[in-house]
Design an enzyme around this catalytic site. Structure first.
Site, short mmCIF file in Angstrom:
data_model
loop_
_atom_site.label_atom_id
_atom_site.label_comp_id
_atom_site.label_asym_id
_atom_site.label_seq_id
_atom_site.Cartn_x
_atom_site.Cartn_y
_atom_site.Cartn_z
N HIS A 131 0.83 -1.22 0.00
CA HIS A 131 0.00 0.00 0.00
C HIS A 131 0.86 1.27 0.00
O HIS A 131 0.50 2.28 0.60
CB HIS A 131 -0.95 0.04 1.20
CG HIS A 131 -1.96 -1.07 1.23
ND1 HIS A 131 -3.22 -0.94 0.73
CD2 HIS A 131 -1.88 -2.34 1.71
CE1 HIS A 131 -3.89 -2.08 0.90
NE2 HIS A 131 -3.09 -2.95 1.48
N ASN A 203 -10.37 -2.80 2.55
CA ASN A 203 -10.03 -2.90 1.13
C ASN A 203 -11.29 -2.71 0.29
O ASN A 203 -12.40 -2.76 0.82
CB ASN A 203 -9.43 -4.28 0.81
CG ASN A 203 -7.95 -4.37 1.15
OD1 ASN A 203 -7.29 -3.36 1.39
ND2 ASN A 203 -7.42 -5.57 1.16
N HIS A 395 -3.98 0.93 12.18
CA HIS A 395 -3.76 -0.31 12.92
C HIS A 395 -5.13 -0.91 13.26
O HIS A 395 -5.92 -0.26 13.95
CB HIS A 395 -2.97 0.03 14.19
CG HIS A 395 -2.74 -1.13 15.10
ND1 HIS A 395 -2.88 -2.45 14.72
CD2 HIS A 395 -2.37 -1.17 16.41
CE1 HIS A 395 -2.60 -3.24 15.74
NE2 HIS A 395 -2.30 -2.49 16.78
FE1 HDE Z 1 -2.61 -4.77 5.51
N1 HDE Z 1 -0.78 -4.00 5.97
N2 HDE Z 1 -1.95 -6.59 6.06
N3 HDE Z 1 -4.37 -5.61 4.91
N4 HDE Z 1 -3.27 -3.01 4.91
C1 HDE Z 1 -0.42 -2.72 5.81
O1 HDE Z 1 0.68 -1.44 7.43
C2 HDE Z 1 -0.84 -6.86 6.77
C3 HDE Z 1 -4.72 -6.93 5.00
C4 HDE Z 1 -4.52 -2.70 4.48
O2 HDE Z 1 -3.14 3.46 4.02
C5 HDE Z 1 0.90 -2.39 6.42
O3 HDE Z 1 1.08 0.74 7.86
C6 HDE Z 1 -0.76 -8.24 7.10
C7 HDE Z 1 -6.13 -7.10 4.81
C8 HDE Z 1 -4.58 -1.32 4.09
O4 HDE Z 1 -1.58 3.31 5.55
C9 HDE Z 1 1.31 -3.72 7.07
C10 HDE Z 1 -1.88 -8.81 6.55
C11 HDE Z 1 -6.63 -5.85 4.60
C12 HDE Z 1 -3.30 -0.82 4.30
C13 HDE Z 1 0.17 -4.62 6.70
C14 HDE Z 1 -2.62 -7.77 5.90
C15 HDE Z 1 -5.52 -4.94 4.65
C16 HDE Z 1 -2.51 -1.90 4.82
C17 HDE Z 1 1.89 -1.73 5.50
C18 HDE Z 1 -2.27 -10.26 6.56
C19 HDE Z 1 -8.07 -5.43 4.30
C20 HDE Z 1 -2.81 0.58 4.03
C21 HDE Z 1 2.07 -0.32 5.99
C22 HDE Z 1 -2.55 -10.75 7.85
C23 HDE Z 1 -8.99 -5.73 5.36
C24 HDE Z 1 -2.95 1.45 5.22
C25 HDE Z 1 1.23 -0.23 7.17
C26 HDE Z 1 -2.52 2.86 4.90
C27 HDE Z 1 -1.17 -1.76 5.20
C28 HDE Z 1 0.11 -5.91 7.08
C29 HDE Z 1 -3.80 -8.03 5.19
C30 HDE Z 1 -5.69 -3.54 4.42
C31 HDE Z 1 2.68 -4.24 6.71
C32 HDE Z 1 0.33 -8.90 7.90
C33 HDE Z 1 -6.91 -8.42 4.88
C34 HDE Z 1 -5.79 -0.57 3.56
O5 HDE Z 1 1.40 -3.63 8.46
#
Ligand code: HDE
Length: 753
Positions: A131, A203, A395
């Site tokens: 992202h 999402n 978070h």
């Molecule tokens: Fe994320 N995801 N994600 N994700 N995600 C990040 O956090 C992660 C997942 C989503 O505009 C990171 O600050 C793991 C689902 C959005 O700043 C990180 C898993 C959904 C955004 C991270 C998922 C999301 C992130 C990268 C699997 C929809 C952008 C930078 C367990 C429900 C937020 C950050 C923004 C961002 C980890 C799966 C949505 C690395 C480990 C499912 C919208 O922490």
């Protein structure tokens, strides 16, 4: 002496002088880079910093621990009329290093040079690992009070207004990648509630690639560019992605959404948002319910065609960012309704046979309707992109009382990951004190020190129990609205690395999605799979993915196989007997056309009075009319925003033609005629290209006066959605009506049923 008086006088004089140079070319249109038009000559009279633009917002000026300072948001920015060092000493020259004579070496003592260069050297921070490419805006959320029965979260109370910051994003690309790539989109909302910040990190697709967070590095490593050449950027059309999803078949449902039109949204304003996981809500009486969060856009869910998305990648890589900011600036504030599907909290945690802990499954709205609980309006663009959009930190564990998590193994892993990632991305544990991340609720934690500590903590006892600080801070009692984790019973079970058996169904909901699409949407899915697999190097990967498609739907598989020139395999599992969910289709209703971009082709011989009227009517209807002319400046007294050289069809939702412009001096009619442009010797070939592309992308096209001739020359007269009208007013009315269906769908003859 009041030193601000002369400064004020100077400021007033300069502001009124600057206003006199008002930009006559773009009086009402969004996109001006600053709040006051520039002068041609470099300004030399000292003045205060320019005010922000009227549509710009900034984080509230609270202290790092949640208290109001009373300062205006501009207090975050620069102060005073003169250039200073970071310590506030005024500078006389920032254009020359301090040297031993004009031709001599630079002196080490040049502290201004060193400060300037050193700070510059450290301007970049690590981009988000996923992202990274995103854009954000401020807004306000208003509760409807309809969720009271299921959650005690106070921000959902009737009429309660809560400030929010939303960040939209793509997943795979780097920070500078194009907006319109085929990908999932992030839709993360920070609600600054009175009871602590709530982050709904969502999402635009309701399911995910994987069921367990431990697979996240795998799917992302597969989707990111190949590690050896670092290509391709921001896309899934490559071997490692398809290698992974065809082997790890739980990814098939999400992959199908990506291959559908949802993977190429027309605008962030036209996307749904989904919390994906099942959450647990708790009401004032302590009763619980399971729930899924949904954002429903007021403008409907709409997409680009794949060809538009690809063209935009080159023509305007910032298309979605620009669209969001222009819409807010033009007053067409993007709006969504927040809704929940409420599901009984049973020990099995299933609903209608669907495992609610499996994030690769959705609950069809026909089985559990989405109940509206509040409204989101985005009404302020950021003042500083880095400070706000780059530094915002979401978070899923930021939860207010009334909302809790479930055991969904994907959500459980996310609860660890988001906090962890900010430590390196934002340089330490105090990122919650960055203005955009500051809670609007009072903070009294016992977290201390660390890099970039902004709070000046008083007291000597950041521990509990204590007596030296009078026992403060105190735990909140039962009636004091504390966040209490719902005491869900955890069944006695062996420690295992395993999934429940229900997680083994990888194809039934991919099939449900496919069967819910209209023919034209199905055709787009076929084309997307064929394109993406066609870009893979290895045939084995194509064949393996075809085996997955065979388990979803034989016709889908056959069509893709034909495109790839491969035989269609037989299914290896019985095809699921599922009922379609019509709400998953994007077609079939009418939506408001707010903020839609209307291109109007004019030339000096066109009906310019009629164009003026159409322009006013379009602005009045909340559309963004852009005049496209042979040259810049004005045509008659109408301001021109695009020339034939700078316009491309993909930035317009619909076209109006008021004239039949002859080739402009910078046109190349001979070359274009060779390239097949119809009649490019009498009509400017770029205008013909505009019409041909708009037609090809099923956009509404209207013409009157000389414009009707262009339709004839382009050979599109009388086809669906192409209007030849008597007047500009009639042409505009017809095109506006067509826009409410987003596209002229009849123009896409679908080969799939
Ligand atoms: Fe994320 N995801 N994600 N994700 N995600 C990040 O956090 C992660 C997942 C989503 O505009 C990171 O600050 C793991 C689902 C959005 O700043 C990180 C898993 C959904 C955004 C991270 C998922 C999301 C992130 C990268 C699997 C929809 C952008 C930078 C367990 C429900 C937020 C950050 C923004 C961002 C980890 C799966 C949505 C690395 C480990 C499912 C919208 O922490």
């Amino acid at each position: 002496m009041d030193s601000s008086k002369p400064a004020k006088a100077v400021r007033n004089a300069v502001e009124s002088a600057a206003e006199k140079v008002a930009d006559v070319l773009t009086p009402d249109l969004p996109g001006a880079p600053g709040s006051i038009p520039p002068t041609v000559d470099e300004p030399t009279t000292p003045r205060e910093p320019l005010p922000p633009k009227k549509e710009q917002g900034a984080p509230r000026t609270g202290t790092p621990t949640g208290a109001e300072t009373g300062a205006p948001p501009s207090a975050y920015g620069q102060q005073g009329a003169y250039l200073t060092t970071a310590q506030g000493a005024r500078l006389r020259d920032t254009d020359h290093s301090l040297k031993a004579g004009p031709r001599g070496p630079v002196l080490l003592q040049d502290h201004h040079l060193r400060e300037k260069i050193t700070h510059f050297d450290h301007e970049r921070i690590p981009e988000r690992v996923v992202h990274a490419r995103g854009t954000g805006a401020h807004g306000v959320f208003t509760g409807y009070g309809t969720a009271e029965g299921v959650t005690k979260a106070a921000f959902l109370a009737k009429g309660r207004e809560t400030e929010v910051f939303v960040r939209f994003s793509t997943v795979l690309g780097s920070r500078g990648s194009a907006d319109t790539v085929r990908d999932t989109r992030g839709f993360a909302t920070k609600f600054y509630t009175d009871e602590g910040t709530f982050d709904l990190v969502a999402n635009n697709i309701p399911v995910f690639f994987i069921q367990d967070a431990i697979k996240f590095p795998d799917v992302i490593h597969a989707g990111k560019p190949h590690p050896d050449r670092e290509i391709p950027q921001a896309q899934s059309a490559h071997d490692t992605f398809w290698d992974f999803v065809s082997l790890h078949t739980e990814a098939q449902h999400h992959t199908m959404w990506n291959m559908s039109d949802r993977g190429v949204p027309r605008s962030y304003r036209m996307m749904e948002g989904f919390g994906v996981h099942t959450f647990r809500l708790v009401n004032a009486a302590g009763e619980t319910a399971l729930a899924k969060f949904h954002w429903k856009p007021k403008l409907g869910v709409h997409s680009l065609t794949w060809e538009e998305a690809q063209l935009l990648g080159g023509v305007d890589p910032d298309f979605h960012r620009r669209d969001l900011y222009d819409a807010i600036e033009a007053g067409a504030f993007p709006e969504w309704e927040l809704g929940i599907q409420v599901l009984p909290d049973t020990p099995e945690e299933t609903f209608a046979g669907i495992d609610l802990l499996d994030p690769t499954k959705l609950v069809p709205e026909e089985l559990a309707p989405v109940q509206p609980i509040g409204r989101l309006v985005l009404n302020r663009t950021p003042t500083n992109f880095f400070a706000e959009v780059e530094q915002v930190a979401f978070h899923p564990g930021h939860l207010p009382p009334g909302v809790d998590v479930t055991n969904d193994p994907l959500l459980q892993g996310r609860l660890f990951s988001y906090l962890d990632t900010q430590l390196t991305r934002l340089g330490g544990p105090n990122f919650a004190q960055i203005p955009v991340n500051r809670p609007h609720a009072p903070v009294n934690d016992m977290l201390r020190d660390g890099f970039h500590q902004h709070a000046v903590h008083a007291g000597v006892a950041p521990y509990r129990p204590n007596s030296l600080d009078g026992g403060n801070p105190f735990p909140a009692g039962d009636d004091e609205n504390a966040f209490v984790d719902v005491p869900v019973t955890v069944a006695q079970a062996p420690k295992v690395r395993a999934n429940p058996a229900s997680f083994d169904d990888h194809f039934s909901q991919a099939r449900l999605f496919w069967l819910s699409m209209s023919p034209v949407e199905k055709e787009h899915i076929v084309r997307a799979y064929t394109f993406e697999l066609g870009k893979c190097y290895h045939q084995a990967i194509r064949e393996r993915q075809l085996r997955c498609l065979a388990n979803i739907d034989p016709e889908l598989c056959a069509q893709v196989a034909t495109g790839l020139g491969l035989p269609a395999p037989e299914p290896t599992v019985p095809l699921a007997d599922v009922a379609p969910s019509p709400t998953l289709s994007q077609l079939g209703r009418e939506w408001p056309a707010d903020g839609r971009v209307l291109g109007i082709v004019v030339d000096p011989d066109a009906d310019l009075d009629g164009v003026g009227e159409v322009r006013r009517a379009a602005l009045g209807a909340g559309l963004v009319p852009l005049l496209i002319a042979p040259h810049g400046g004005v045509v008659g007294d109408l301001p021109v925003q695009r020339t034939f050289a700078t316009a491309r069809s993909v930035e317009f939702d619909a076209l109006l033609l008021a004239g039949a412009p002859a080739p402009a001096p910078d046109a190349l009619p001979t070359r274009d005629a060779k390239a097949g442009a119809a009649d490019s010797t009498t009509v400017d070939p770029r205008v013909l290209l505009l019409v041909e592309e708009a037609w090809r992308h099923a956009k509404a096209v209207g013409a009157w006066g000389g414009g009707v001739t262009v339709l004839e020359r382009a050979g599109v007269t009388g086809t669906p959605g192409v209007v030849s009208a008597e007047s500009g007013g009639d042409a505009f009315a017809a095109v506006r009506q067509l826009l409410s269906a987003h596209r002229v769908w009849e123009r896409f003859p679908a080969s799939v049923r």
